[in-house]
Design a protein around this motif. Structure first.
Motif, PDB file in Angstrom:
ATOM      1  N   LEU A   1       0.891  -1.289  -0.055  1.00 44.49           N
ATOM      2  CA  LEU A   1       0.184   0.183   0.043  1.00 44.49           C
ATOM      3  C   LEU A   1       0.878   1.343   0.022  1.00 44.49           C
ATOM      4  O   LEU A   1       1.992   1.285   0.706  1.00 44.49           O
ATOM      5  CB  LEU A   1      -1.081  -0.068   1.338  1.00 44.49           C
ATOM      6  CG  LEU A   1      -2.200  -0.753   1.052  1.00 44.49           C
ATOM      7  CD1 LEU A   1      -2.878  -0.955   2.557  1.00 44.49           C
ATOM      8  CD2 LEU A   1      -3.060  -0.441   0.153  1.00 44.49           C
TER       9      LEU A   1
ATOM     10  N   SER B   1      -9.472   1.635  -3.703  1.00 47.37           N
ATOM     11  CA  SER B   1      -8.779   2.154  -2.741  1.00 47.37           C
ATOM     12  C   SER B   1      -9.875   3.053  -2.125  1.00 47.37           C
ATOM     13  O   SER B   1      -9.850   3.492  -0.845  1.00 47.37           O
ATOM     14  CB  SER B   1      -7.387   2.952  -2.890  1.00 47.37           C
ATOM     15  OG  SER B   1      -7.761   4.043  -3.813  1.00 47.37           O
TER      16      SER B   1
ATOM     17  N   THR C   1      -9.281   1.474   1.259  1.00 46.83           N
ATOM     18  CA  THR C   1      -7.859   2.079   1.848  1.00 46.83           C
ATOM     19  C   THR C   1      -7.911   3.388   1.337  1.00 46.83           C
ATOM     20  O   THR C   1      -7.017   3.835   0.708  1.00 46.83           O
ATOM     21  CB  THR C   1      -6.470   1.327   1.641  1.00 46.83           C
ATOM     22  OG1 THR C   1      -6.386   1.542   0.141  1.00 46.83           O
ATOM     23  CG2 THR C   1      -6.609  -0.121   2.048  1.00 46.83           C
TER      24      THR C   1
END
Length: 331
Positions: free
Chosen positions: A186, A228, A232
């Protein structure tokens, strides 16, 4: 689906293509840009670009600072331009392992896959345009992919341009933080600014990236991984195969390809403050391109590894265009 946009008074065709990879379950996203008035196509005016180890082609080549991106610039200069995303990047197919915990699988999409995916897109473009050759461009890890593919396919390449390409380096690299790299990693995009600026001397950091450009780039980069947004926020996924290749090749003195096998004209562009590919490393690579019919080095002052996105980007853009434009034959 294609659209028409006007850049610097020139109408450009802008379209997203999907090209099958060698694996039938993978589709490669390709950004295609060309002048709308272009009706004839040639090796000299066709370029395929491949990105680096962390960010997609959209992030590196298609953020329109001051209304124009690198892809726009090349197309407006009269080129038929194709920028691919290797599997696992951008809008290309993400391997299913990227939807699972990174520690459950080995590193994904290494340089072998990058070379294969570049080959698939080159095959597509050559067939689509009825050509036998075209130009290749690569940055950083993409420089490894581009140079390695060229070294094995010289007859299909007109010219090769490289920006800060990887080469043998036994020193620690910022991209490899150590430990198990997992299948993927990430990247906290908005937190990368300090690392980017730290490559420059302290007195020059406030002018390296013009005001507003970093936020514009970060927004575009995050949009390259829609997953994402819900999983995230503020981070994108990047495959770890290139990191494993750093350990297996570059850190231990193993050459992934032989520069002497490249037999086409080469341009190497490097930034003065590049700490990811230090000057001494780039100089060694340049010296090993000994069988290129001609080769050129360009050092861009006050620039880092991300020079295509910085204040002096036009120095690099102009030099890359001039290299592809030039009809030079050594005496």
């Amino acid at each position: 689906m294609s659209t028409v946009r006007t850049i610097k008074g020139i109408e450009l065709i802008d379209e997203a293509l999907y090209v099958p990879a060698q694996r039938s379950d993978i589709q490669l996203h390709v950004r295609h840009r060309r002048p709308a008035a272009m009706t004839t196509f040639s090796p000299q005016r066709t370029i395929v670009l491949v990105h680096g180890a962390t960010y997609s082609s959209g992030s590196l080549y298609d953020v329109p600072f001051n209304g124009i991106s690198f892809l726009d610039y090349l197309a407006a200069a009269g080129y038929d331009v194709y920028a691919l995303d290797v599997r696992g990047y951008g809008r290309s197919t993400r391997p299913p392992e990227m939807d699972q915990p990174a520690g459950q699988h080995p590193p994904l999409a290494g340089t072998d896959d990058g070379v294969a995916d570049l080959g698939s897109v080159v095959d597509f473009v050559l067939k689509h345009r009825h050509l036998e050759q075209l130009n290749i461009f690569g940055m950083s890890w993409g420089g490894t992919v581009a140079a390695a593919w060229t070294s094995r396919n010289n007859a299909r390449v007109h010219k090769l341009a490289l920006v800060a390409p990887q080469w043998l380096n036994d020193q620690p690299t910022r991209i490899d933080s150590g430990g198990d790299p997992g299948a993927w990693r990430l990247i906290a995009v908005r937190e990368t600014l300090n690392g980017w600026l730290s490559a420059a001397p302290e007195h020059a950091r406030d002018r390296l990236i013009p005001a507003g450009w970093f936020d514009q780039w970060a927004d575009a980069t995050l949009a390259e991984d829609p997953w994402s947004q819900s999983h995230t926020p503020g981070k994108i996924r990047a495959v770890s195969g290139p990191i494993q290749d750093i350990r297996d090749y570059w850190r231990v003195g193993r050459k992934y390809y032989q520069p002497a096998d490249i037999r086409v004209p080469v341009l190497l562009v490097h930034g003065e403050w590049d700490i990811d590919v230090p000057l001494a490393i780039a100089r060694v690579l340049f010296s090993e391109l000994e069988n290129a019919p001609w080769r050129q080095w360009l050092e861009i002052g006050e620039s880092t590894h991300m020079l295509l996105l910085e204040r002096h980007r036009m120095l690099a853009w102009n030099a890359i265009r001039d290299f592809y434009d030039r009809d030079y034959h050594p005496e």
